[in-house]
Design an enzyme around this catalytic site. Structure first.
Site, short mmCIF file in Angstrom:
data_model
loop_
_atom_site.label_atom_id
_atom_site.label_comp_id
_atom_site.label_asym_id
_atom_site.label_seq_id
_atom_site.Cartn_x
_atom_site.Cartn_y
_atom_site.Cartn_z
N GLU A 99 -14.90 47.88 -49.00
CA GLU A 99 -14.73 46.84 -47.98
C GLU A 99 -13.35 46.20 -48.10
O GLU A 99 -13.20 45.05 -48.48
CB GLU A 99 -15.89 45.83 -48.10
CG GLU A 99 -17.23 46.51 -47.84
CD GLU A 99 -18.46 45.66 -48.18
OE1 GLU A 99 -18.32 44.48 -48.52
OE2 GLU A 99 -19.58 46.20 -48.09
N HIS B 28 -17.86 44.85 -53.02
CA HIS B 28 -18.07 46.26 -52.67
C HIS B 28 -16.71 46.94 -52.47
O HIS B 28 -15.87 46.47 -51.69
CB HIS B 28 -18.94 46.37 -51.41
CG HIS B 28 -20.35 45.98 -51.66
ND1 HIS B 28 -21.10 45.24 -50.79
CD2 HIS B 28 -21.17 46.24 -52.72
CE1 HIS B 28 -22.31 45.05 -51.29
NE2 HIS B 28 -22.38 45.63 -52.46
N ALA B 29 -16.53 48.04 -53.17
CA ALA B 29 -15.22 48.66 -53.30
C ALA B 29 -14.59 49.04 -51.96
O ALA B 29 -13.41 48.81 -51.73
CB ALA B 29 -15.33 49.89 -54.19
N ARG C 240 -18.82 52.42 -52.98
CA ARG C 240 -19.31 51.05 -52.78
C ARG C 240 -19.49 50.28 -54.10
O ARG C 240 -19.14 49.12 -54.22
CB ARG C 240 -20.66 51.15 -52.06
CG ARG C 240 -21.47 49.85 -51.98
CD ARG C 240 -22.82 50.15 -51.30
NE ARG C 240 -23.78 49.09 -51.49
CZ ARG C 240 -24.01 48.10 -50.62
NH1 ARG C 240 -23.30 48.04 -49.51
NH2 ARG C 240 -24.91 47.19 -50.85
N HIS D 24 -17.44 39.88 -47.51
CA HIS D 24 -17.76 41.31 -47.40
C HIS D 24 -17.28 41.83 -46.04
O HIS D 24 -16.71 41.11 -45.25
CB HIS D 24 -19.28 41.52 -47.49
CG HIS D 24 -19.85 41.25 -48.85
ND1 HIS D 24 -20.45 42.22 -49.60
CD2 HIS D 24 -19.94 40.11 -49.57
CE1 HIS D 24 -20.87 41.70 -50.74
NE2 HIS D 24 -20.57 40.41 -50.75
N TYR E 80 -18.87 45.33 -43.22
CA TYR E 80 -18.41 44.95 -41.93
C TYR E 80 -19.61 44.48 -41.12
O TYR E 80 -20.67 44.31 -41.68
CB TYR E 80 -17.71 46.16 -41.26
CG TYR E 80 -18.56 47.38 -40.96
CD1 TYR E 80 -18.94 47.67 -39.66
CD2 TYR E 80 -18.95 48.26 -41.97
CE1 TYR E 80 -19.69 48.81 -39.38
CE2 TYR E 80 -19.70 49.38 -41.69
CZ TYR E 80 -20.07 49.66 -40.39
OH TYR E 80 -20.80 50.78 -40.11
N ASN F 204 -23.84 43.54 -55.92
CA ASN F 204 -24.57 42.57 -55.12
C ASN F 204 -26.09 42.81 -55.15
O ASN F 204 -26.82 42.28 -54.32
CB ASN F 204 -24.07 42.57 -53.67
CG ASN F 204 -24.12 41.18 -53.06
OD1 ASN F 204 -23.92 40.19 -53.76
ND2 ASN F 204 -24.39 41.10 -51.76
N GLU G 111 -19.59 38.59 -43.45
CA GLU G 111 -19.28 40.00 -43.22
C GLU G 111 -18.19 40.03 -42.15
O GLU G 111 -18.43 39.65 -41.01
CB GLU G 111 -20.52 40.76 -42.69
CG GLU G 111 -21.71 40.74 -43.63
CD GLU G 111 -21.71 41.90 -44.60
OE1 GLU G 111 -20.80 42.76 -44.51
OE2 GLU G 111 -22.62 41.96 -45.44
#
Lengths: 306, 91
Positions: free
Chosen positions: A70, A67-68, A125, A195, A197, A142, A269
């Site tokens: 993150e 995911h961009a 994202r 990933h 958060y 994802n 995460e």
């Protein structure tokens, strides 16, 4: 100077430079592998880390930056590479890991999206693929793996942040990863996807509320990892299967990997739990990476014992 | 006003529905959960709101009795800190 500074985030160009430089400076411990390219034709580089020893039959995979937005995720992959090469033969934990298995690291699985967050929209994202007939951009990588694809928890709306794509593995980034993992299925015993958060240690399934056959074993692994993080870094990571701990999310990488037979499959995460979210300040990168490494190390050592 | 991130909790199904509508607005970005369809009662929702919409959205939340707090008051400062070009690498 300037190269592996942990107290800042790295642009996509910096990451390509760092990975290339690392492979040139450590030819005895690294191998740079091009596994494919993104929708916008950015390269997907995997760095293979190995100890200074003969071939082994076991390997671990870790991908970052699906995911961009993150950003702590690619930062952790870069941190991990630096840690491994700096402390091999100096610190027992990383030495053991590298002596007993190869570690494949994909620092940025979604380079197009990552670049877009640096240049245009920090909160992006998905990837940046476009399809004829839709004005909306991007697929949630994802949600694009072939694991109960596009059922409850994903969206068939191209404008949604959890758009599953036109068909399973429609995205070149996902295809590159699945092709590589299929061809290395015999050696890869352990999978991590990083990933952010919200501080979670997750394992399959996310696509169903049902339990995987070795649920108890995986639960005990993430539980131990969470305890270690809490003891050493005084930070709380919740843990459990994806669907039960957060929500149903089909088409995820860890579920696909698990169903391929790689039964030690995890999604982390990383920090934090909302105070900064995707905008974790650079001075907190190091701490986030240290505790994430404690989790990865704890699980990897246990899996090696098994 | 600056871009902000709010933590909002819906206490009723009506509030869930309203929050789903707000989070689909293109001047907001849902941070958590990943999609409006995952918004549930009594679970904090983290919503990024562009500066131009902050007043309108917070007024709407107050009018409908939402419980909310500001997680991040000024996201632009953090973004600038992150993307600052401080590399000394002469590549």
């Amino acid at each position: 100077s300037g190269g592996m500074n942990n107290e800042r985030y790295h642009s996509l160009e910096d990451i390509y430079h760092l990975v290339n430089k690392t492979s040139q400076e450590h030819p005895d411990m690294t191998k740079l592998i091009l596994i494919g390219s993104s929708f916008e034709k950015n390269p997907l580089y995997v760095l293979k880390l190995s100890g200074r020893r003969g071939p082994v039959d076991k390997a671990m995979w870790m991908d970052c930056g699906i995911h961009a937005r993150e950003w702590i995720s690619p930062a952790f992959c870069i941190w991990f590479i630096n840690y491994a090469l700096t402390f091999y033969k100096e610190i027992p934990d990383i030495t053991t890991l590298l002596d007993k298995m190869d570690i494949y690291i994909l620092p940025v699985m979604n380079p197009d999206g990552y670049k877009y967050t640096w240049t245009t929209n920090r909160m992006w994202r998905k990837n940046r693929s476009v399809k004829e007939g839709s004005s909306c951009v991007g697929v949630d990588l994802n949600r694009n793996f072939d694991a109960n694809w596009c059922t409850a928890g994903a969206s068939s709306n191209p404008c949604s942040d959890i758009y599953c794509g036109q068909y399973p593995e429609s995205e070149p980034e996902v295809q590159a990863v699945t092709k590589f993992l299929r061809s290395h299925k015999d050696s890869v015993k352990l999978y991590f996807s990083i990933h952010s958060y919200s501080q979670l240690l997750l394992f399959p399934y996310s696509y169903t509320l049902e339990q995987v056959p070795n649920h108890t074993e995986l639960f005990e692994l993430v539980q131990e990892a969470s305890f270690k993080i809490r003891r050493h870094y005084r930070n709380i990571y919740r843990y459990g299967s994806g669907a039960k701990t957060i929500y149903l999310a089909p088409g995820g990488s860890d579920d696909w990997v698990y169903d391929q037979g790689i039964i030690y499959s995890f999604t982390f995460e990383l920090q934090d739990r909302g105070r900064y979210g995707f905008l974790l300040p650079p001075n907190l990168i190091n701490n986030a990476c240290n505790e994430a490494f404690a989790g990865v190390k704890t699980i990897a050592m246990r899996v090696l014992e098994k | 006003e600056q871009d902000k991130v709010l933590s909002i909790t819906a206490a009723t199904l009506e509030q869930v529905s309203l929050l789903q509508n707000i989070s689909r607005h293109n001047e907001t970005v849902l941070w958590q959960p990943a999609s409006p369809s995952h918004i549930a009662m009594n679970t904090p929702v983290h919503l990024y709101i562009q500066s131009s919409s902050v007043t309108r959205v917070t007024e709407l939340l107050q009018t409908h009795g939402f419980s909310f707090s500001v997680l991040l008051d000024n996201t632009q400062n953090l973004i600038q800190e992150q993307t600052r070009n401080n590399t000394t690498d002469p590549k």
